[in-house]
Scaffold this active site. Sequence first.
Site: not given
Length: 185
Positions: A88, A85, A100, A12, A102
């Site tokens: 959703i 991971m 998100n 996190g 990346h």
Amino acid sequence: MTKIAILASHNGSGFDTIYENAKELNISIELLISNNSDSLALQKAKERGIECYLINSKTEPDPDQKIYDLINDKNCSMIYLSGYMKKISSDLTSNFKVINSHPSLLPKYGGKGMYGRFVHEAVIKNKDKISGCTLHYVNDVYDDGEIILQNKINLDDQESVESLEKKIKQLEAKTIIEGLKKCLN
């Protein structure tokens, strides 16, 4: 103040960045959800007094519905995926702003299985001279949503997977803050 939920599977680090900058961003982290019982992010949330839940197919008959209900009940308008991971549900992407981070310059090195170290290994293997990170909205396709912000770095001739990973982590923190400011205004 924008209410957000964090979904995290492991450490996190994006959660850390948002937590440390919540006041500046005018964000309230309402809850953290993890699918992994060994998630360091769950432990951090407990220590920080943030409501947190372990939700996966072992804990719930319908994990996606449980996640949706918790986020909806907290009146969150945004979800941040901090190394989450699991794919959703479309209920989340169609009812909330889902964001998100990346560790590449999407669309390069995106898609299923391209995360963390795997991305950096591919960048080094292909002898890329530039890498970076992308903050983007999430849709039903892995790493395909609208780009909010990208930041780039130049790679050294002697760049290793480890050195690149460290540089991208630092860049990612900056990108998360800049990108969230952009989409919250």
